[in-house]
Scaffold this active site. Structure first.
Site, PDB file in Angstrom:
ATOM      1  CG  ASP A 326     -25.041 -38.460 -32.195  1.00 28.02           C
ATOM      2  OD1 ASP A 326     -26.124 -38.285 -32.773  1.00 28.02           O
ATOM      3  OD2 ASP A 326     -24.460 -37.585 -31.547  1.00 28.02           O
ATOM      4  CG  ASP A 518     -22.908 -36.622 -26.629  1.00 29.23           C
ATOM      5  OD1 ASP A 518     -23.422 -35.543 -26.881  1.00 29.23           O
ATOM      6  OD2 ASP A 518     -23.535 -37.560 -26.109  1.00 29.23           O
ATOM      7  CG  ASP A 522     -26.432 -39.715 -28.107  1.00 30.45           C
ATOM      8  OD1 ASP A 522     -27.565 -39.408 -28.507  1.00 30.45           O
ATOM      9  OD2 ASP A 522     -25.399 -39.244 -28.602  1.00 30.45           O
TER      10      ASP A 522
END
Length: 625
Positions: A326, A518, A522
């Site tokens: 991410d 995180d 996600d």
């Protein structure tokens, strides 16, 4: 003194047995004694045998009662009793003595590995100072309650999670994160058990009970990590259950089958060879040194601020082909700042920005924090109704009876709000807003790439691990970050369901794939990844629960370190397997041919086990990163 007494009791049986064995060998060979013959000699060695042999025979009998006939205790028992039966008393005692010494050192190594991990993580002080009015008093940390105010002097360690009441204070977080650089916390910031106050007296309000602190939960997590066994570990245990009865039957064959072929068959000679075969074949060294290798890997990771939920994830991470990341909070700091604000002239009085600030406050996204920092505290006169989140696009609400939209330009398009802005021409993250169906304007927000992100990407590439970046942020922002970090594969403007689809496509092509994010937003991607890694795990309860691996600080350079520890652990484990099997097979063959003695068998069993243990704990001394 009590600890020393416990250690003495622990070693006493082996010491008694060793002294009597050495004396017996002296009476036999160095200064032979006439009285040391016949039954006296047998009784002497039997007494030497009992302190170390009796516990093993009891364990063998207990295992038999539970249905586990072919255990390592059984192998040692019949091998040493057999040695006594053919008159090889010293060797029978020696085998059991050195086996017991090996077991003692193995047990010590396991306890030390567990203690190291616990000591490493259990950084909670036993006593804390509670402020009551103008007075302070010391109480047990476990007795502190939520809402209590703690006084933390310079150099003291915080005992519970809390909220900083002082204006500003610096903390050493290395015990939690492995990061030596002090962290400065502002009033209202979360501070965690295990942090050390550095400069001045600080006041902290307790927000979680002692047993519910992040550190307590992480400690429990790591202590339970060994319940999750690696495939190699599970294989060896299953193998030992099949392997042990096979070698017992082979030993019986070595003892009796030569009678059918040998011209001068000597039962004692072939029984001796069979007993050597049994001693050598004992799998105890393998069974203990392999889990100890994984203990070492988990402990080494803990020293570097990385928590593995089980040894199976050490193996999984060692085999990773691709890392998917991410962007926000992983490669960037996740600390946004407003760069530009563009609003129509009739809204320049700032009232609309207070609407925007109030609506964004309903979100946990870092953008909300940036807008609050720019606009200021929430206006208590602003009342929002019918607040609704549109996944991947923004927020919708009613303010003073009119529709308020705050989000990206996809949100504007969804509600048919016309505008003449070319969103693709704006590099920064953009927050657009509309009121009463009219496009009002937008503001831009920029995030900062983490200092160690570029180094982390370079290290992953040098390890032949591919890197892909997925983000819900606009493509122009994602492209700019990717180019700065040297990431060739990147995708932006992804909704949560888009991330899942894109990840599936990557996994189908790349093989073993880890996802780093995180661990909360996600979660769908984490669920389908081979290894889910959470950044900044100490800041999120949900992260600790969902991720397979938790990196305790936000540093991306810990990602290659975690992979390297996984690879090194697996390497050491397979070194132990190869070494143990190689030596055992060699001495087994020599024993069957009559070229090895019982002393060789002792080395092949206990010696190999001890060397494998020393190799296993080596990883805890290594430096990574």
């Amino acid at each position: 003194m009590k600890s020393e007494d416990n250690k003495l009791r622990f070693f006493a049986p082996a010491i008694v047995s060793f002294v009597m064995l050495m004396a017996g060998l002296g009476f036999d060979h160095v200064f032979p004694q006439e009285w040391f013959q016949g039954w006296i000699r047998v009784i002497w060695y039997a007494i030497a045998y009992l302190p170390v042999g009796l516990p093993v025979l009891k364990a063998a009998w207990g295992s038999i009662l539970k249905g586990g006939v072919f255990s390592e205790f059984f192998l040692m028992g019949i091998a040493t009793i057999g040695a006594f039966a053919i008159g090889e008393y010293p060797e029978g005692v020696a085998v059991m003595l050195f086996y017991s010494i090996g077991e003692i050192f193995q047990g010590m190594a396991v306890r030390r590995a567990k203690t190291n991990i616990k000591t490493l993580l259990d950084q909670r002080p036993d006593v804390v100072t509670v402020v009551e009015g103008n007075l302070t008093k010391d109480i047990q940390a476990s007795a502190a309650k939520i809402g209590d105010v703690l006084q933390l002097k310079p150099g003291e360690k915080l005992g519970l999670d809390g909220e900083l009441l002082s204006e500003k204070s610096s903390f050493n977080t290395s015990a939690l994160t492995g990061e030596s650089k002090p962290a400065t916390k502002e009033k209202g910031s979360q501070v965690l058990a295990g942090m050390v106050n550095l400069n001045k007296v600080a006041l902290v309000k307790v927000t979680a009970a002692f047993q519910d602190s992040k550190l307590s939960r992480i400690l429990e997590l790591v202590q339970n990590a060994t319940a999750q066994k690696a495939p190699t570990e599970l294989f060896i245990r299953k193998f030992a259950k099949i392997y042990t009865p096979i070698v017992v039957y082979l030993a019986i064959g070595i003892c009796f089958i030569p009678f059918l072929f040998a011209d001068n068959y000597d039962f004692s000679d072939w029984l001796y060879r069979a007993l050597i075969f049994l001693v050598v074949s004992c799998p105890c060294g393998l069974v203990i040194s392999i889990p100890l290798g994984y203990f070492g890997g988990i402990g080494a990771a803990g020293k570097n601020g990385i928590l593995f939920k089980g040894s199976n994830f050490l193996d999984s991470l060692a085999a990773i082909d691709e890392v998917v990341m991410d962007k926000t909070g992983t490669l960037t700091e996740g600390v946004f700042k407003v760069q530009e604000v563009h609003v129509k002239p009739k809204y320049e009085d700032g009232k609309l920005l207070h609407f925007v600030n109030a609506l964004e406050s309903k979100s946990t996204h870092p953008i909300a924090t940036a807008i609050k920092a720019y606009v200021g505290e929430l206006d208590p006169e602003v009342i929002l109704e019918q607040v609704e989140e549109i996944p991947g696009q923004g927020l919708r609400a009613t303010a003073e009876g009119k529709e308020l939209l705050v989000g990206n330009f996809k949100l504007m398009d969804k509600y048919a709000v016309s505008h003449d802005i070319d969103a693709s021409s704006i590099v920064y993250t953009t927050v657009a807003f509309a009121y009463d169906g009219e496009f009002v304007g937008y503001l831009t927000i920029a995030d900062k790439v983490k200092a160690d992100a570029q180094k982390a990407i370079a290290q992953l590439k040098s390890m032949n691990v591919g890197v892909t970046m997925l983000s819900g942020d606009k493509s122009s922002v994602v492209k700019a970050v990717a180019e700065k970090l040297g990431i060739a594969n990147f995708f932006g403007d992804l909704l949560p369901e888009d991330k899942v689809e894109k990840f599936k496509q990557i996994k189908a092509v790349k093989g073993k794939v880890a996802f780093i994010g995180d661990g909360v937003n996600d979660a769908p991607v984490v669920a389908i990844s081979d290894v889910g890694i959470a950044m900044g795990g100490l800041g999120s309860d949900a992260t600790i629960e969902t991720a397979d691996v938790v990196i305790q600080d936000d540093n991306p350079d810990k990602i290659p370190v975690a992979i390297l520890i996984g690879k090194k652990t697996k390497q050491i484990v397979w070194q132990n397997i190869g070494f143990a099997f190689g030596i055992k097979v060699l001495v087994l063959i020599l024993g069957a041919l009559g070229l090895a003695t019982m002393w060789s068998a002792v080395f092949a069993d206990v010696g190999v086990a001890l060397l494998a243990i020393l190799n296993a704990i080596r990883i805890q001394k290594m430096r990574f990163g």
